[in-house]
Enzyme design. Structure first.
Site, short mmCIF file in Angstrom:
data_model
loop_
_atom_site.label_atom_id
_atom_site.label_comp_id
_atom_site.label_asym_id
_atom_site.label_seq_id
_atom_site.Cartn_x
_atom_site.Cartn_y
_atom_site.Cartn_z
N ARG B 87 11.59 29.99 63.90
CA ARG B 87 12.43 30.25 62.73
C ARG B 87 12.71 31.74 62.57
O ARG B 87 13.80 32.13 62.16
CB ARG B 87 11.73 29.76 61.45
CG ARG B 87 11.54 28.27 61.39
CD ARG B 87 10.78 27.89 60.13
NE ARG B 87 10.46 26.47 60.17
CZ ARG B 87 10.20 25.73 59.09
NH1 ARG B 87 10.22 26.29 57.90
NH2 ARG B 87 9.93 24.47 59.20
N GLU B 154 20.82 22.34 59.78
CA GLU B 154 20.60 22.70 58.37
C GLU B 154 20.57 24.22 58.21
O GLU B 154 20.13 24.94 59.11
CB GLU B 154 19.27 22.12 57.89
CG GLU B 154 19.04 22.34 56.39
CD GLU B 154 17.69 21.81 55.90
OE1 GLU B 154 16.69 21.99 56.60
OE2 GLU B 154 17.66 21.25 54.79
#
Lengths: 146, 463
Positions: B87, B154
């Site tokens: 991430r 997303e």
């Protein structure tokens, strides 16, 4: 609350911990009480707290939150920093100090041995501790807890 | 993938990926349903798509998890939840963890595994996949996901920055997500419409509906500026069903009002993301309540939760059970339920007003990215409990006596006098809890569901 207008508190979350909610709640509460809050936020190394105190030598306290169970590891450099004359003001630690709550008394003992001045068991203990008269000797840990 | 000009990736990254033509062909011509196909057919039936979060570090373990959920619980979509190292763009760390101890990763390191293994995930199940993560700059992950044939992605420049990063400037994350959106639009021109889900859950704790909807609406406006014409807007269940249904219905109304007329919009509900009950029976009830809220609010998709939520990453069995509980909650068995429509209409009107007060000054600006950055700097936009320094977190929410989330302190949000008055009046009955210096009341509101049932013995509640 003008009597505390000149009081600075350095606030932050321990180095390995990214939990912001309690940190932001404390920031909010202390600002409302009239403190000038220097919030270093999540994942703050102990040296950054020392730098902030150097920049704000009048700081009333350093308040470090830790809810991921790694409080003792994240505070391990405190004796070295204190030995170097840094972080002269009281250090207050609170939160979920251990992964297993049963280990908390031992973690608390270790934190105090590292030189942490106050280990708080609940958020509600912080404001009374910081609002206590600075010269009226430190509020004993036992009193705060009761 | 010769779209370096759109994603602006380093040349070595582009060189490691298949060609743009090949990526488009794999996404478009495989014969497998895409996320958008699944959402469109769900909309036609009126029953939401159910999708769990799921991700583990090892490739074989991830394949097994996806296959287990696909066969045991028949979800409409599945997730590839990404680990924290990936991430943050720490692909080398993720790769090292993968070699030494993949069990330590809290998600699937897609970039480290590479797009070819990603295609094995895509081909292992009957349903489309979505990459769920939390990256302020997701360009390289996005390129890997596309090459893997994953048709849903997303995130956005606000919602994937402020809750996840300590100090990434919003200008950087918004700019990186504009690149993702530009590629999304380019793919649509090739006949591949991706699902782009915007993460309105934000910090997941007591998020007022108008804060969530303002942030996702602004992200959606910025996406449409790049040519995107299909967005999923995700809203987090707060727990008071009239307010939640109103917020879900407001998504469609807001998008009609502020997005280009040809934009397709899918409301998505994230089942409660705050502090869950440790008692597994109580957790099951909250999972059920969330999915039902999504169906009643007209969500096209519900992201489910599990009875293990308070205990960490769920087992595959608990995750499947969460899907089955949610399937019951959204089934025709419960179509008899009616809510107080007058109350929902009143909530909806106020949500629309609050969002308008937050976004309209920014939408009027010529440079909307700059306007959003300036608004967060001044506190005119804000997120409660922000992990990032780039939001002031001067907003303090609280629950009213019915459990709906209101503004105890609006911080610097530019609300009208009537909005402020209503919030104040609704919180006036908080017995002894109206004092903003008393955080005990707010802590109790955060633990609303965790504390809702009497504590049973650990032996019983852990079952």
């Amino acid at each position: 609350m003008s009597h505390v207008d000149d009081r600075v508190v350095v606030l932050g979350v321990a180095e390995s911990d990214a939990h912001a909610v309690a940190n932001r709640l404390i920031e909010f509460q202390l600002r409302e009480l009239g403190f000038a809050v220097v919030n270093l936020g999540v994942c703050t190394p102990l040296a950054d707290f020392a730098d902030a105190v150097a920049a704000h030598p009048q700081a009333r306290a350093v308040v470090i939150g830790s809810v991921n169970g790694h409080a003792v590891a994240d505070l391990r450099d405190l004796p070295a920093l204190r030995g170097a004359g840094r972080l002269p003001c009281p250090v207050v630690v609170g939160g979920n100090l251990t992964i297993d709550p049963a280990d908390r008394p031992e973690a608390k003992r270790q934190l105090l041995a590292l030189g942490v001045d106050h280990v708080l068991d609940d958020l509600t203990e912080l404001a009374p501790l910081l609002l206590a008269p600075p010269d009226g000797a430190q509020v004993p840990d036992e009193v705060v807890r009761a | 993938m010769p779209d370096d000009t759109l994603l602006r990736l380093a040349p070595r990254v582009g060189a490691s990926l298949p060609s743009w033509r090949e990526v488009v062909a794999y996404l478009r011509d495989s014969g497998r349903p895409t996320a958008i196909d699944v959402l469109r057919s769900a909309r036609a039936t009126g029953r939401p798509v159910l999708q769990p979060r799921c991700g583990v570090g090892g490739h074989e373990e991830m394949l097994a998890l996806l296959r287990h959920l696909d066969t045991a619980a028949a979800p409409g979509m599945l997730s590839v939840t990404i680990d924290s190292h990936t991430r943050l763009g720490h692909f080398v760390t993720a790769a090292r963890e993968l070699r030494t101890d993949p069990g330590r990763l809290n998600g699937y390191p897609l970039v480290a595994h590479g797009w070819a293994r990603g295609r094995e995930l895509t081909e292992s199940v009957r349903v489309p996949l979505e990459v769920r993560h939390g990256s302020p700059d997701a360009r390289e992950l996005f390129a890997s996901a596309l090459a893997a044939g994953i048709s849903s992605f997303e995130g956005g420049g606000i919602g994937y920055n402020l809750p996840y990063s300590k100090d990434v400037p919003l200008a950087e994350s918004l700019s990186a997500w504009q690149r993702v959106d530009a590629v999304t639009a380019a793919l649509a021109a090739e006949g591949v419409v991706l699902e782009r889900e915007l993460f309105g859950t934000l910090t997941a704790v007591l998020v007022p509906p108008s804060v969530s909807l303002a942030c996702t609406l602004l992200e959606a406006v910025l996406a449409t500026e790049q040519g995107v014409r299909s967005v999923s807007i995700a809203y987090p269940q707060g727990g008071e069903i009239h307010q939640d249904v109103a917020a879900l219905r407001a998504i469609t109304l807001l998008c009609e009002r502020y997005l280009p007329q040809d934009t397709e919009v899918f409301p998505v509900l994230h089942v409660f993301m705050g502090v869950f009950p440790r008692d597994r029976a109580a957790a099951d009830a909250l999972v059920f309540h969330g999915a039902l809220t999504g169906r009643l609010g007209g969500a096209t998709k519900v992201i489910t939760k599990t009875r293990d939520e308070a205990w960490g990453i769920p087992s595959a069995e608990a995750n499947a059970l969460g899907l089955i509980t949610s399937a019951v909650a959204t089934s025709p068995l419960l179509d008899f339920i009616r809510l107080d429509e007058a109350r929902i209409a009143e909530e909806t009107a106020w949500i629309l007003t609050e969002v308008a007060e937050l976004v309209e000054p920014l939408l009027a600006a010529r440079d909307r990215v700059a306007a959003v950055c300036a608004a967060f700097a001044s506190g005119a936009l804000d997120v409660p409990f922000s992990a990032s320094r780039n939001a002031r977190a001067a907003v303090l929410p609280a629950r009213d006596p019915g459990g709906a989330i209101r503004y105890l302190s609006p911080g610097g949000l530019p609300f009208s006098a009537s909005t402020l008055r209503r919030n104040r009046e609704l919180l006036a009955d908080r017995a002894g809890r109206g004092d903003v210096t008393d955080v005990t009341g707010v802590v109790a509101d955060i633990n609303h569901f965790a504390d809702a049932i009497p504590v049973r013995t650990p032996e019983v509640s852990q079952r």
